[in-house]
Design an enzyme around this catalytic site. Structure first.
Site, PDB file in Angstrom:
ATOM      1  N   ASN A   6       0.848  -1.186   0.000  1.00 12.44           N
ATOM      2  CA  ASN A   6       0.000   0.000   0.000  1.00 12.44           C
ATOM      3  C   ASN A   6       0.889   1.244   0.000  1.00 12.44           C
ATOM      4  O   ASN A   6       2.113   1.139   0.034  1.00 12.44           O
ATOM      5  CB  ASN A   6      -0.963  -0.020   1.192  1.00 12.44           C
TER       6      ASN A   6
ATOM      7  N   ASP B  86      -4.683  -6.182   4.911  1.00  9.52           N
ATOM      8  CA  ASP B  86      -5.826  -6.941   5.438  1.00  9.52           C
ATOM      9  C   ASP B  86      -5.923  -8.310   4.778  1.00  9.52           C
ATOM     10  O   ASP B  86      -6.547  -9.210   5.311  1.00  9.52           O
ATOM     11  CB  ASP B  86      -7.131  -6.174   5.184  1.00  9.52           C
TER      12      ASP B  86
ATOM     13  N   LYS C 204       8.724 -17.940  -9.979  1.00 11.93           N
ATOM     14  CA  LYS C 204       8.069 -16.774 -10.575  1.00 11.93           C
ATOM     15  C   LYS C 204       6.892 -17.221 -11.458  1.00 11.93           C
ATOM     16  O   LYS C 204       7.044 -18.117 -12.294  1.00 11.93           O
ATOM     17  CB  LYS C 204       9.094 -15.992 -11.405  1.00 11.93           C
TER      18      LYS C 204
ATOM     19  N   PHE D 244      -5.003   3.972  14.327  1.00 10.68           N
ATOM     20  CA  PHE D 244      -5.037   4.995  13.277  1.00 10.68           C
ATOM     21  C   PHE D 244      -6.072   4.581  12.243  1.00 10.68           C
ATOM     22  O   PHE D 244      -6.149   3.401  11.898  1.00 10.68           O
ATOM     23  CB  PHE D 244      -3.652   5.130  12.607  1.00 10.68           C
TER      24      PHE D 244
ATOM     25  N   LYS E 126     -14.089   2.010  14.516  1.00 10.30           N
ATOM     26  CA  LYS E 126     -12.861   1.236  14.787  1.00 10.30           C
ATOM     27  C   LYS E 126     -12.415   1.395  16.244  1.00 10.30           C
ATOM     28  O   LYS E 126     -11.911   0.455  16.855  1.00 10.30           O
ATOM     29  CB  LYS E 126     -11.734   1.663  13.843  1.00 10.30           C
TER      30      LYS E 126
ATOM     31  N   LYS F 166     -12.239  -2.127  18.020  1.00  8.83           N
ATOM     32  CA  LYS F 166     -10.894  -2.615  18.355  1.00  8.83           C
ATOM     33  C   LYS F 166     -10.529  -2.321  19.815  1.00  8.83           C
ATOM     34  O   LYS F 166      -9.389  -2.490  20.207  1.00  8.83           O
ATOM     35  CB  LYS F 166      -9.874  -2.011  17.387  1.00  8.83           C
TER      36      LYS F 166
HETATM   37  N1  CTP Z   1      -4.713  -2.851  11.940  1.00 13.19           N
HETATM   38  C1  CTP Z   1      -4.236  -3.961  12.588  1.00 13.19           C
HETATM   39  N2  CTP Z   1      -4.180  -5.170  11.926  1.00 13.19           N
HETATM   40  C2  CTP Z   1      -4.613  -5.283  10.676  1.00 13.19           C
HETATM   41  C3  CTP Z   1      -5.142  -4.152  10.002  1.00 13.19           C
HETATM   42  C4  CTP Z   1      -5.164  -2.935  10.680  1.00 13.19           C
HETATM   43  O1  CTP Z   1      -3.856  -3.868  13.763  1.00 13.19           O
HETATM   44  N3  CTP Z   1      -4.544  -6.455  10.048  1.00 13.19           N
HETATM   45  C5  CTP Z   1      -4.724  -1.567  12.680  1.00 13.19           C
HETATM   46  C6  CTP Z   1      -4.041  -0.448  11.939  1.00 13.19           C
HETATM   47  O2  CTP Z   1      -2.654  -0.397  12.233  1.00 13.19           O
HETATM   48  C7  CTP Z   1      -4.764   0.777  12.468  1.00 13.19           C
HETATM   49  C8  CTP Z   1      -6.172   0.263  12.743  1.00 13.19           C
HETATM   50  O3  CTP Z   1      -6.063  -1.163  12.816  1.00 13.19           O
HETATM   51  O4  CTP Z   1      -4.227   1.253  13.680  1.00 13.19           O
HETATM   52  C9  CTP Z   1      -7.160   0.619  11.676  1.00 13.19           C
HETATM   53  O5  CTP Z   1      -6.655   0.164  10.437  1.00 13.19           O
HETATM   54  P1  CTP Z   1      -7.512   0.291   9.095  1.00 13.19           P
HETATM   55  O6  CTP Z   1      -6.753  -0.336   7.977  1.00 13.19           O
HETATM   56  O7  CTP Z   1      -7.970   1.710   8.956  1.00 13.19           O
HETATM   57  O8  CTP Z   1      -8.795  -0.567   9.508  1.00 13.19           O
HETATM   58  P2  CTP Z   1      -9.278  -1.989   9.158  1.00 13.19           P
HETATM   59  O9  CTP Z   1      -9.438  -2.743  10.431  1.00 13.19           O
HETATM   60  O10 CTP Z   1      -8.425  -2.622   8.117  1.00 13.19           O
HETATM   61  O11 CTP Z   1     -10.747  -1.717   8.625  1.00 13.19           O
HETATM   62  P3  CTP Z   1     -11.321  -1.362   7.147  1.00 13.19           P
HETATM   63  O12 CTP Z   1     -10.699  -2.354   6.226  1.00 13.19           O
HETATM   64  O13 CTP Z   1     -12.779  -1.522   7.309  1.00 13.19           O
HETATM   65  O14 CTP Z   1     -10.934   0.063   6.862  1.00 13.19           O
END
Ligand code: CTP
Length: 415
Positions: A224, A293, A303, A337, A351, A355
């Site tokens: 990303n 995610d 490859k 975040f 969140k 969380k």
């Molecule tokens: N985070 C985490 N583990 C993951 C994904 C995200 O701990 N596998 C944490 C990120 O570091 C951040 C928070 O969760 O502090 C929110 O991350 P974000 O990507 O915005 O949220 P998601 O849980 O992935 O939700 P969505 O996909 O619905 O945006």
């Protein structure tokens, strides 16, 4: 020696002022780059050189870069008040870079026999020292003891880096810390002082930063746009505030803070393992890492070859690190975040609850002027008890210092 240069109205133009002491290490030439960075960052920079330093770099270089008079002798007296006293009243930080074993010893013992050591004795503000010397000298118990004396007095020693030094083949620590890292440390210290985030009691702060990479095959990965700048700024600010910092970093192109313990990771699984291993001993977690995610369900060992028609990838969920920590003790302050393109406040608050966080930092990444890859940010901090702190657009290091102040302040603390 005659005074060099002329006074400017710089005090009126700059918000903060740095006195930069340059001593007779061969790394003195790097202080020119440092001066240039400090000035570009809007800091009123006044250089004080020792006699030995003037043999290595010409004072005119610092005059031109800093646009301020360069002090090279106690006898530069352009005014009724000695230069070092006037400057001591005005400067916010004294940075000595490079610092020789000699100036470190003089500071430890309070010797005042030239302009820089006399200035240091008359200066009551923040002192930062970036040593540079032969590794054998750096390891010498006398130098180490003098550094401990200065640390006990509140000075920050920006420890030298390992690597080849100019005077021989030795490769232990002794090289001046990278100029960028020294500059970042000064900027961070000024930011935490301005935000009131200097630690009364040091905490163990765990920070994650940067993206993760999820491999498809040995040559390709999914990732990303996270640059890691916000997480690195948080780690830098936390070190500058006096905390003990562990930085779990995805692959980024940034200089780590001097003094932080850095754990480099690549994949979401590695970031999960590192955070879970460090969390129990930490007091606070800033989870600013942009964790993938999903990851490819299978990683090809060779490859992948292209074939006719579209490619469909089978992806599986990665572990949500924050949610996975719920089984561990929750004495911690946990800050998440939320980088969102739409419904920023709504998604961030969802969140915060889902969380079980203490705080969430909401960040609108649909704007090109802030967020991903940029040096500035503008965020809103939401607390689990309904508190809201708006942090208007500012350099990421200032946002980081304010986030530290708000989340670690016992007055605002929620536990
Ligand atoms: N985070 C985490 N583990 C993951 C994904 C995200 O701990 N596998 C944490 C990120 O570091 C951040 C928070 O969760 O502090 C929110 O991350 P974000 O990507 O915005 O949220 P998601 O849980 O992935 O939700 P969505 O996909 O619905 O945006």
């Amino acid at each position: 020696m005659e005074p060099i240069g002329m006074d400017t109205d710089s005090e009126k133009r700059f918000a903060k002022s740095v006195a930069l002491g340059v001593t007779g290490s061969i790394a003195a030439y790097k202080a020119a780059d440092l001066t240039s960075r400090l000035v570009k960052a809007g800091l009123d920079t006044h250089v004080i050189m020792t006699e030995s330093a003037t043999r290595l770099v010409c004072p005119q270089t610092f005059l031109t870069l800093s646009r301020n008079r360069v002090t090279t002798s106690l006898w530069d007296v352009p005014d009724w008040r000695p230069e070092h006293i006037a400057l001591a009243d005005q400067a916010d930080v004294l940075l000595i870079a490079p610092a020789t074993a000699n100036i470190i010893a003089k500071l430890a013992y309070g010797v005042a026999d030239d302009a820089l050591s006399t200035f240091a004795l008359s200066f009551a503000g923040t002192v930062m020292i970036a040593p540079a010397m032969n590794p054998r000298m750096w390891r010498h118990p006398a130098v180490q003891r003098n550094c401990d004396v200065l640390r006990d007095r509140g000075a920050r020693i920006l420890t030298p880096s390992p690597g080849r030094v100019a005077c021989g083949d030795e490769t232990g620590p002794g090289r001046l810390a990278p100029v960028e890292a020294v500059f970042n440390a000064v900027q961070a210290r000024l930011a935490v002082e301005a935000a009131g985030a200097v630690a009364d009691s040091p905490k163990r702060v765990l920070v994650t930063a940067g993206p993760t990479r999820e491999f498809l095959d040995p040559a390709r990965y999914l990732t990303n746009r996270s640059s890691g700048k916000m997480g690195y700024a948080l780690a830098e600010a936390a070190v500058a505030a006096g905390h003990d910092v562990i930085l779990v970093s995805g692959p980024v192109d940034l200089e780590p803070p001097i003094g932080a313990r850095v754990i480099h990771v690549t994949t979401a699984a590695e970031m999960t393992a590192a955070v879970r291993a460090e969390f129990a001993a930490a007091d606070t977690l800033f989870m600013s890492g942009a964790v993938a995610d999903y990851r490819p369900a299978a990683v090809a060992t060779e490859k992948l070859k292209k074939r006719p028609g579209p490619l469909r990838l089978d992806m599986e969920r990665t572990v949500d690190i924050l949610i996975s920590l719920e089984d561990q003790t929750r004495e911690h302050t946990v800050v998440g975040f939320a980088a969102e393109t739409d419904h920023v406040e709504e998604y961030a608050k969802e969140k915060l609850t889902r969380k079980h966080l203490d705080w969430i930092v909401a960040n609108d990444i649909s704007r090109s002027d802030i967020g991903f890859g940029t040096d500035e940010n503008e965020v809103t901090l939401h607390g689990r008890n309904g508190q809201t702190v708006e942090l208007p657009r500012a350099p990421k290091i200032e946002i980081a210092a304010q986030l530290l102040a708000a989340t670690l302040d016992p007055g605002l603390s929620q536990k």
